[in-house]
Design a protein around this motif. Structure first.
Motif, PDB file in Angstrom:
ATOM      1  N   THR A  78       0.841  -1.191   0.000  1.00  0.00           N
ATOM      2  CA  THR A  78       0.000   0.000   0.000  1.00  0.00           C
ATOM      3  C   THR A  78       0.870   1.232   0.000  1.00  0.00           C
ATOM      4  OG1 THR A  78      -1.620   1.252   1.265  1.00  0.00           O
ATOM      5  CG2 THR A  78      -0.137  -0.131   2.519  1.00  0.00           C
ATOM      6  N   GLY A  79       0.315   2.344  -0.405  1.00  0.00           N
ATOM      7  CA  GLY A  79       1.066   3.583  -0.387  1.00  0.00           C
ATOM      8  C   GLY A  79       1.246   4.136   1.014  1.00  0.00           C
ATOM      9  N   LEU A  80       0.512   3.616   1.997  1.00  0.00           N
ATOM     10  CA  LEU A  80       0.660   4.064   3.367  1.00  0.00           C
ATOM     11  C   LEU A  80       1.944   3.512   3.976  1.00  0.00           C
ATOM     12  CD1 LEU A  80      -2.960   3.473   4.742  1.00  0.00           C
ATOM     13  CD2 LEU A  80      -1.958   5.626   3.981  1.00  0.00           C
ATOM     14  N   PRO A  81       2.556   4.241   4.913  1.00  0.00           N
ATOM     15  CA  PRO A  81       3.701   3.663   5.624  1.00  0.00           C
ATOM     16  C   PRO A  81       3.228   2.509   6.492  1.00  0.00           C
ATOM     17  CG  PRO A  81       3.013   5.700   6.670  1.00  0.00           C
ATOM     18  CD  PRO A  81       2.201   5.580   5.403  1.00  0.00           C
ATOM     19  N   PRO A  82       4.124   1.619   6.884  1.00  0.00           N
ATOM     20  CA  PRO A  82       3.708   0.494   7.736  1.00  0.00           C
ATOM     21  C   PRO A  82       3.180   0.995   9.079  1.00  0.00           C
ATOM     22  CG  PRO A  82       6.098   0.608   7.585  1.00  0.00           C
ATOM     23  CD  PRO A  82       5.557   1.579   6.585  1.00  0.00           C
ATOM     24  N   SER A  83       2.195   0.292   9.610  1.00  0.00           N
ATOM     25  CA  SER A  83       1.687   0.621  10.944  1.00  0.00           C
ATOM     26  C   SER A  83       2.731   0.225  11.975  1.00  0.00           C
ATOM     27  CB  SER A  83       0.376  -0.105  11.207  1.00  0.00           C
ATOM     28  OG  SER A  83       0.573  -1.513  11.143  1.00  0.00           O
ATOM     29  N   PHE A  84       2.540   0.677  13.210  1.00  0.00           N
ATOM     30  CA  PHE A  84       3.594   0.459  14.202  1.00  0.00           C
ATOM     31  C   PHE A  84       3.783  -1.011  14.557  1.00  0.00           C
ATOM     32  CE2 PHE A  84      -0.101   1.935  16.805  1.00  0.00           C
ATOM     33  CZ  PHE A  84      -0.322   0.809  17.580  1.00  0.00           C
ATOM     34  N   ILE A  85       2.802  -1.867  14.265  1.00  0.00           N
ATOM     35  CA  ILE A  85       3.013  -3.290  14.543  1.00  0.00           C
ATOM     36  C   ILE A  85       3.988  -3.903  13.542  1.00  0.00           C
ATOM     37  CG2 ILE A  85       0.759  -3.579  15.628  1.00  0.00           C
ATOM     38  CD1 ILE A  85      -0.139  -5.051  13.093  1.00  0.00           C
ATOM     39  N   ARG A  86       4.299  -3.198  12.459  1.00  0.00           N
ATOM     40  CA  ARG A  86       5.274  -3.665  11.472  1.00  0.00           C
ATOM     41  C   ARG A  86       6.599  -2.915  11.585  1.00  0.00           C
ATOM     42  NH1 ARG A  86       2.965  -6.610   7.222  1.00  0.00           N
ATOM     43  NH2 ARG A  86       1.175  -7.741   8.055  1.00  0.00           N
ATOM     44  N   LEU A  87       6.836  -2.263  12.714  1.00  0.00           N
ATOM     45  CA  LEU A  87       8.062  -1.499  12.918  1.00  0.00           C
ATOM     46  C   LEU A  87       8.772  -1.960  14.184  1.00  0.00           C
ATOM     47  CD1 LEU A  87       6.752   2.107  12.128  1.00  0.00           C
ATOM     48  CD2 LEU A  87       8.115   0.625  10.623  1.00  0.00           C
ATOM     49  N   ASP A  88      10.036  -1.600  14.309  1.00  0.00           N
ATOM     50  CA  ASP A  88      10.853  -1.884  15.486  1.00  0.00           C
ATOM     51  C   ASP A  88      11.123  -0.581  16.235  1.00  0.00           C
ATOM     52  OD1 ASP A  88      11.028  -4.551  14.659  1.00  0.00           O
ATOM     53  OD2 ASP A  88      12.873  -4.193  13.520  1.00  0.00           O
ATOM     54  N   PRO A  89      11.589  -0.685  17.485  1.00  0.00           N
ATOM     55  CA  PRO A  89      12.026   0.525  18.181  1.00  0.00           C
ATOM     56  C   PRO A  89      13.182   1.186  17.407  1.00  0.00           C
ATOM     57  CG  PRO A  89      11.779  -1.321  19.703  1.00  0.00           C
ATOM     58  CD  PRO A  89      11.667  -1.874  18.314  1.00  0.00           C
ATOM     59  N   PRO A  90      13.315   2.503  17.475  1.00  0.00           N
ATOM     60  CA  PRO A  90      12.516   3.416  18.315  1.00  0.00           C
ATOM     61  C   PRO A  90      11.220   3.903  17.656  1.00  0.00           C
ATOM     62  CG  PRO A  90      14.283   4.632  17.272  1.00  0.00           C
ATOM     63  CD  PRO A  90      14.479   3.194  16.861  1.00  0.00           C
ATOM     64  N   GLU A  91      11.078   3.717  16.316  1.00  0.00           N
ATOM     65  CA  GLU A  91       9.888   4.239  15.652  1.00  0.00           C
ATOM     66  C   GLU A  91       8.613   3.580  16.164  1.00  0.00           C
ATOM     67  OE1 GLU A  91       9.035   6.862  13.169  1.00  0.00           O
ATOM     68  OE2 GLU A  91      10.642   7.312  14.583  1.00  0.00           O
TER      69      GLU A  91
END
Length: 410
Positions: A78-91
């Motif tokens: 998708t054109g949206l950035p990944p949601s926080f469940i698909r990210l690592d710290p610190p983001e």
């Protein structure tokens, strides 16, 4: 049975109604690696728990060095950035803190608990809506509309728009289907649905920027705390996550719960007489029939040894929460539904930094829903067992649950 056929059978829709014997077989090989480029599948409670807290396990798909050729491991296209469940710290931590500031403690410590009266009224209205019918579909008439109404009110999404976003949510959720034969058309449909849902929510975000209200969208748009403000794209990806996760898993929790209680009528009777038992019942349901069966989007960012097996850096890991929840090394007599267990430290909401963001709300919704169904439905019984299931191996639950009853109590 070979390991390859075992993993295929676990994700095969033909076994959706009862995957637990397959999970039992899976636990005999606690670290299952069927093919050179395949995932490492973890199935024991303590191993899963440890990995959920291990900083060497990443949720960021870009850390994957082995090509992912299965639907479960693909990132959101998708054109949206990944949601926080698909990210690592610190983001991850920054975005989750901002989102949590409008959802619960410490900034809004009473937001969920203060919804008890409103949740009870929604449940009452839905059950009253059964009218003179003596047969219902628990999913379509109750378990779906209840959490959808709640998350719409919480976020500030108009409830009358539900048919529109349901048409987008369904193909997005279908994108988790583990069947690797999913067509390119289905994949394109999921991408288009994500785009359309994002555009729809963007319209609401623009409204809340001009005219803030008492809802989570307004809070996300106007948050300017120690972590700064979310960008518009971050607000949209968070809103998409909350809208979908805020009802999809709860639908399954309520439906799996009612199905389990109808299969164990002694606990249904006890719940009818003692609504307070709903707390223990929901915790045991989260162990016994968790709405999220497995977590496939994890990657090693360093070599990790599990049970003497070295999982190389860049490899995919699947954490089979439902198998861990019935691990006899952790729970005595794990295949028995027993709300009176003294220790129900389940994996139903995950664990670690990615533990379920909406767990307090999901718990409260399920407790109220199941206790009221038990109280008001006179002599309920299943009309089809097993019921028809949704195809999804990750978000497992009945697509329909037909129930008959003798009377509707006031």
């Amino acid at each position: 049975m070979t390991h390859a056929t075992l993993l295929r059978r676990i994700t095969d829709f033909a076994n959706r109604a009862d995957p637990y014997p397959l999970y039992e077989e899976l636990r005999k090989t606690p670290v299952l690696h069927e093919e050179e480029d395949g995932p490492y599948v973890i199935s024991s409670y303590w191993d899963i728990k440890g990995l959920l807290h291990d900083p060497r396990i990443s949720s960021d798909f870009t850390n994957l060095t082995v090509a992912a050729d299965d639907e479960l491991s693909r990132p959101e296209a998708t054109g949206l950035p990944p949601s926080f469940i698909r990210l690592d710290p610190p983001e991850h931590d920054r975005l989750r803190r901002i989102a949590n500031s409008s959802f619960g403690p410490p900034h809004r410590p009473t937001r969920i608990d203060s919804m008890r009266g409103e949740l009870a009224r929604i449940v009452t209205d839905l059950i009253d809506g059964f009218g003179n019918a003596r047969q219902i579909d628990v999913v379509d008439q109750f378990a779906y509309p209840f959490p959808v109404t709640v998350i719409c009110r919480l976020l500030g999404v108009p409830r009358e728009d539900e048919p529109r976003f349901r048409a987008w949510v369904d193909p997005i959720v279908a994108g988790l289907d583990p069947d690797t034969r999913t067509s390119a058309d289905s994949e394109r449909a999921a991408q288009e649905a994500r785009l359309q849902l994002g555009m729809y929510l963007n319209g609401l975000v623009e409204q809340r920027t001009r005219e803030p209200r008492e809802d989570m969208l307004s809070d996300l748009v106007n948050s300017h705390g120690p972590d700064g403000a979310m960008t518009t794209m971050e607000v949209l990806s968070t809103a998409v996550l909350l809208l979908i996760a805020g009802h999809e898993t709860t639908v399954n929790l309520i439906t799996n719960g009612m199905l389990t209680l109808l299969r164990h009528p002694e606990y249904l009777r006890r719940l009818r007489d003692d609504p307070g038992l709903s707390v223990k019942i929901v915790e045991e349901l989260l162990r016994y029939e968790p709405p999220v069966q497995l977590v496939p989007q994890r990657t090693c960012i360093a070599d990790i040894a599990v049970r003497g097996v070295t999982i190389p850096k860049g490899s995919r890991i699947w954490l089979v929460l439902a198998a861990g929840n019935r691990d006899p090394e952790r729970f005595p007599d794990p295949d028995r539904f027993d709300p009176d267990r003294e220790d129900i430290q389940h994996l139903g909401f995950g664990s670690g930094i990615h533990s379920c963001f909406g767990a307090p709300l999901a718990r409260l919704e399920a407790q109220i829903a199941l206790s009221e169904l038990a109280r008001r439905l006179g002599n309920p019984s299943l009309l089809e067992d097993p019921p028809p299931y949704r195809p999804n191996a990750v978000l497992r639950g009945p697509r329909h649950l037909s129930v008959s009853f003798d009377e509707l109590r006031p």
